[in-house]
Design an enzyme around this catalytic site. Structure first.
Site, PDB file in Angstrom:
ATOM      1  N   HIS A 100     -74.430 -22.233   5.596  1.00  0.00           N
ATOM      2  CA  HIS A 100     -73.200 -23.069   4.509  1.00  0.00           C
ATOM      3  C   HIS A 100     -73.490 -22.984   3.659  1.00  0.00           C
ATOM      4  O   HIS A 100     -75.286 -23.096   2.959  1.00  0.00           O
ATOM      5  CB  HIS A 100     -73.733 -24.456   5.414  1.00  0.00           C
ATOM      6  CG  HIS A 100     -75.326 -24.829   5.647  1.00  0.00           C
ATOM      7  ND1 HIS A 100     -75.811 -24.446   6.395  1.00  0.00           N
ATOM      8  CD2 HIS A 100     -75.167 -26.212   5.250  1.00  0.00           C
ATOM      9  CE1 HIS A 100     -76.854 -25.017   6.116  1.00  0.00           C
ATOM     10  NE2 HIS A 100     -76.826 -26.145   5.826  1.00  0.00           N
ATOM     11  N   HIS A 102     -73.385 -25.401   0.157  1.00  0.00           N
ATOM     12  CA  HIS A 102     -73.169 -26.964   0.140  1.00  0.00           C
ATOM     13  C   HIS A 102     -71.625 -27.180  -1.245  1.00  0.00           C
ATOM     14  O   HIS A 102     -72.601 -26.650  -2.752  1.00  0.00           O
ATOM     15  CB  HIS A 102     -74.342 -27.646   0.107  1.00  0.00           C
ATOM     16  CG  HIS A 102     -75.279 -28.256   0.785  1.00  0.00           C
ATOM     17  ND1 HIS A 102     -74.992 -28.985   1.353  1.00  0.00           N
ATOM     18  CD2 HIS A 102     -76.408 -26.634   1.266  1.00  0.00           C
ATOM     19  CE1 HIS A 102     -76.514 -29.028   2.654  1.00  0.00           C
ATOM     20  NE2 HIS A 102     -76.725 -27.755   2.734  1.00  0.00           N
TER      21      HIS A 102
HETATM   22  P1  AMP Z   1     -79.412 -28.163   5.476  1.00  0.00           P
HETATM   23  O1  AMP Z   1     -80.502 -29.528   5.351  1.00  0.00           O
HETATM   24  O2  AMP Z   1     -78.484 -27.258   4.145  1.00  0.00           O
HETATM   25  O3  AMP Z   1     -79.478 -27.086   6.535  1.00  0.00           O
HETATM   26  O4  AMP Z   1     -77.838 -29.735   5.682  1.00  0.00           O
HETATM   27  C1  AMP Z   1     -77.151 -29.716   6.468  1.00  0.00           C
HETATM   28  C2  AMP Z   1     -76.515 -30.213   6.485  1.00  0.00           C
HETATM   29  O5  AMP Z   1     -75.754 -30.723   7.561  1.00  0.00           O
HETATM   30  C3  AMP Z   1     -76.409 -31.835   5.818  1.00  0.00           C
HETATM   31  O6  AMP Z   1     -75.940 -32.121   4.267  1.00  0.00           O
HETATM   32  C4  AMP Z   1     -76.480 -32.999   6.980  1.00  0.00           C
HETATM   33  O7  AMP Z   1     -75.907 -33.574   6.803  1.00  0.00           O
HETATM   34  C5  AMP Z   1     -75.265 -31.669   7.787  1.00  0.00           C
HETATM   35  N1  AMP Z   1     -74.642 -32.185   9.053  1.00  0.00           N
HETATM   36  C6  AMP Z   1     -75.068 -32.149  10.164  1.00  0.00           C
HETATM   37  N2  AMP Z   1     -74.410 -32.175  11.032  1.00  0.00           N
HETATM   38  C7  AMP Z   1     -73.518 -31.844  10.836  1.00  0.00           C
HETATM   39  C8  AMP Z   1     -72.492 -32.634  11.856  1.00  0.00           C
HETATM   40  N3  AMP Z   1     -72.364 -32.395  12.951  1.00  0.00           N
HETATM   41  N4  AMP Z   1     -71.051 -32.330  10.539  1.00  0.00           N
HETATM   42  C9  AMP Z   1     -71.287 -32.399   9.080  1.00  0.00           C
HETATM   43  N5  AMP Z   1     -72.420 -32.531   8.400  1.00  0.00           N
HETATM   44  C10 AMP Z   1     -73.369 -32.293   9.686  1.00  0.00           C
END
Ligand code: AMP
Ligand code: ZN
Length: 143
Positions: A100, A102
């Site tokens: 993903h 950001h």
């Molecule tokens: P990363 O540390 O790059 O894996 O970021 C994962 C991101 O996913 C974090 O910023 C979380 O806040 C976000 N996240 C986790 N669960 C959800 C969800 N159900 N819907 C939207 N964002 C999420």
């Protein structure tokens, strides 16, 4: 789709999201725990863990959607800029193992640093080491 993957569950409509963009291959939604207002995530719908796992065409599609959403994400919250980044792998802080991107809107006075501020002391690399690394990356890019 991967079992136990929260982003696959979002793609499948099994858990809710604030979706801001969707096509056959790519989805984008607001981060549930935002670092800033307008924090948006862009994902391939297919489950791939790391950036390098994503097939070329799909990687282009993901970048294209990120490119498309940067301006609206900034404008929606009247931001001054944005940090656009991937945490790629656990060592880099990737918590959700579904690749993903950001888009984090940034503000002149938000107190956050540049991506460089993640890192501590910089490595002291001599010319031979730099030449070896450059050659290795270059060779890998040809594969
Ligand atoms: P990363 O540390 O790059 O894996 O970021 C994962 C991101 O996913 C974090 O910023 C979380 O806040 C976000 N996240 C986790 N669960 C959800 C969800 N159900 N819907 C939207 N964002 C999420
Ligand atoms: Zn997944």
């Amino acid at each position: 789709m991967s079992d136990d993957c929260i982003f696959c569950s979002i793609v499948a409509g099994e858990i809710p999201s604030r979706t801001v963009y969707e096509d056959d291959d790519v989805s984008a939604f607001l981060d549930a725990n935002p670092l800033a207002p307008g924090h948006t995530l862009v994902i391939p719908k297919a489950h791939h863990e790391h950036v390098q796992d994503v097939p070329n065409d799909l990687a282009s599609d993901v970048f294209s959607v990120m490119h498309r959403l940067v301006e609206p994400a900034e404008s929606a919250v009247d931001a001054d800029g944005s940090t656009v980044a991937f945490n790629n792998g656990e060592a880099a802080g990737q918590e959700v193992p579904h690749v993903h991107g950001h888009i984090v809107p940034r503000f002149d006075d938000d107190g956050g640093g540049p991506i460089h501020s993640i890192f501590g002391a910089r490595p002291d690399l001599d010319d031979d080491e730099l030449d070896d690394i450059a050659a290795s990356v270059s060779d890998g890019a040809d594969d």
